[in-house]
Design a protein around this motif. Structure first.
Motif, mmCIF file in Angstrom:
data_model
loop_
_atom_site.group_PDB
_atom_site.id
_atom_site.type_symbol
_atom_site.label_atom_id
_atom_site.label_comp_id
_atom_site.label_asym_id
_atom_site.label_seq_id
_atom_site.Cartn_x
_atom_site.Cartn_y
_atom_site.Cartn_z
ATOM 1 N N PRO A 143 0.581 -1.334 -0.086
ATOM 2 C CA PRO A 143 -0.282 -0.071 0.214
ATOM 3 C C PRO A 143 1.338 1.277 -0.291
ATOM 4 N N ASP A 144 0.595 1.965 -0.911
ATOM 5 C CA ASP A 144 1.470 3.203 -1.271
ATOM 6 C C ASP A 144 2.026 3.516 -1.975
ATOM 7 N N GLY A 145 2.634 2.018 -2.559
ATOM 8 C CA GLY A 145 3.659 2.101 -3.208
ATOM 9 C C GLY A 145 3.451 2.157 -4.419
ATOM 10 N N VAL A 146 3.930 2.308 -5.302
ATOM 11 C CA VAL A 146 4.217 3.185 -7.063
ATOM 12 C C VAL A 146 4.582 2.451 -7.934
ATOM 13 N N VAL A 147 3.852 2.178 -9.057
ATOM 14 C CA VAL A 147 3.790 1.664 -10.136
ATOM 15 C C VAL A 147 4.053 2.298 -11.746
ATOM 16 N N VAL A 148 4.884 1.755 -12.394
ATOM 17 C CA VAL A 148 5.622 2.924 -12.898
ATOM 18 C C VAL A 148 5.355 2.250 -14.628
#
Length: 206
Positions: A143-148
């Motif tokens: 949770p609150d992690g990013v995916v680019v």
């Protein structure tokens, strides 16, 4: 693997080795192959845990590892993963279908701070599995992690469909750029780099 990827069905025999040789040649010539990694490095804390989804020959994950991050790379093509292992020891490189991704079953139960999906990966997954791919990637990010995610807009996967699939996968769109070095987005851009985030209050992944 439930369905063959478009990397298999839409390329000629020998394409994987050609791809390996191409990037080895570019690296030997001193080409800048680290643009994606620079962006990810700026988005995460030091010593972050990063999933390189569709890692190919390992060029992005290897640069992130060189910057001190813990990297696990996954790709459906054994030839590309073999090249990553040979050329970039250090990160863990695994063969796997992103549409069925289950790293806990492969001894990697810890969630990731971020995931990167570069190199037109989303345009090469099996047709109809795009939403499943994004869902499985999201499930591996804290949770609150990013995916680019970056891919060409002329590759047959409409941005409107990508956006709908990302939201259905539980990811929140935050920013979009026309290049990995953050050129402003414009509607006629031939490439899109989208920053997504797993909501901070998201429940346990499935």
């Amino acid at each position: 693997m439930a369905k063959p990827t478009r990397w298999v069905t839409e390329t000629k025999p020998g394409h994987s080795q050609w791809y390996v040789d191409r990037f080895r040649r570019l690296a030997a010539e001193g080409a800048d192959l680290a643009g994606e990694a620079r962006l990810l490095d700026a988005l995460v804390p030091p010593r972050a845990r990063i999933l390189d989804a569709g890692c190919g020959t390992g060029r992005v994950g290897a640069e992130l590892a060189a910057r001190g991050h813990e990297v696990v790379g996954v790709d459906a093509d054994p030839t590309l993963v073999e090249a990553a292992r040979a050329d970039h020891p250090g990160p863990r490189w695994l063969v796997g279908d992103l549409a069925e991704l289950d790293l806990a079953a492969l001894g990697q139960p810890e969630l990731f701070d971020a995931a990167v999906c570069a190199g037109n990966v989303m345009a090469f997954v099996a047709a109809g599995t795009e939403r499943a791919v994004l869902t499985r990637i999201a499930a591996h990010v804290r949770p609150d992690g990013v995916v680019v995610v970056g891919f060409g807009t002329d590759r047959g996967y409409r941005l409107a469909d990508f956006d709908a699939d990302a939201v259905a996968a539980g990811l929140c769109p935050e920013q979009r750029f026309a290049t990995w070095d953050l050129r402003p987005w414009r509607d006629d851009a031939d490439f899109a780099v989208t920053l997504l985030r797993r909501p901070a209050g998201a429940g346990a992944p499935t």
